[in-house]
Scaffold this active site. Sequence first.
Site, short mmCIF file in Angstrom:
data_model
loop_
_atom_site.label_atom_id
_atom_site.label_comp_id
_atom_site.label_asym_id
_atom_site.label_seq_id
_atom_site.Cartn_x
_atom_site.Cartn_y
_atom_site.Cartn_z
N VAL A 73 0.83 -1.20 0.00
CA VAL A 73 0.00 0.00 0.00
C VAL A 73 0.88 1.27 0.00
CG1 VAL A 73 -0.33 0.20 2.51
CG2 VAL A 73 -2.14 0.92 0.97
N ASP A 74 2.08 1.17 0.59
CA ASP A 74 3.03 2.29 0.59
C ASP A 74 3.38 2.68 -0.85
OD1 ASP A 74 4.84 4.14 1.52
OD2 ASP A 74 6.22 2.70 2.43
N THR A 81 -0.27 -6.26 7.83
CA THR A 81 -0.78 -7.58 7.42
C THR A 81 -0.27 -8.04 6.05
OG1 THR A 81 -2.79 -6.69 6.40
CG2 THR A 81 -2.91 -7.27 8.74
N TYR A 131 4.79 -7.28 6.38
CA TYR A 131 5.19 -7.44 7.78
C TYR A 131 4.60 -8.69 8.45
CZ TYR A 131 7.69 -2.95 7.95
OH TYR A 131 8.58 -1.92 7.75
#
Length: 194
Positions: free
Chosen positions: A48-49, A139, A142
């Site tokens: 998402v980053d 999730t 990581y």
Amino acid sequence: MTTAVATMHEWEVAPGRVLAVAQGDITRFDTDAIVNAANSGLAGGGGVDGAIHRAGGPAIMEDLERRYGPLGVRSCPTGGAVVSAAGDLPARWVIHAVGPVWHGGTRGEADLLASAYATSLRLADELGAASVAFPSISTGVYGYPQALAADVAVLTLAEALVAASSVRRVTLVAYGAESARTLTDAVRRVAPAT
Ligand code: APR
């Protein structure tokens, strides 16, 4: 082409305070603040980053640099969060939260994850945001188990939402259908007890 974000479930935590679960690409979500699942170097990355930096454009990195220093110098501790501009995103601010890497649950992961959510919501509240969207922090890369992470997210955000001043709506945005179900189940587990 990504699809728009669809709301799956809503829980009115307190009068006028809603915790919602939605499914889709969080970068398409129209909200005052969007939370990023960042790393402690605020260096960008995948997941998402990567999606947030791609959709928001270079203005996000430039603002991080301006506020917190260059790559390799700036940092944010695990469990913390920092704010930047949102560039081309529909949101006004990005809140970069640093969740824990999952090590089996024995290294304070639940407290660190709760802190990442609570700190992000507090920052959004201080900015005067009325609506905030969160991904499922930790999730992906990581490795935090989704159901355990969902319980932490829902419990922490429900409590923080009741205490907030400006934030009235928090949306947990799941990328896939299974993650959305996991988050909805967590809301259903927690909601009647509060
Ligand atoms: N919209 C909503 N959710 C998304 C999106 C998106 N566009 N892309 C990915 N996700 C979901 C994943 O499915 C996962 O459930 O976000 C959740 C978090 O996954 P990651 O992005 O991998 O974040 P995290 O596990 O916290 O790992 C952070 O990944 O890319 C790096 O720089 C980041 O080093 C940091 C690490």
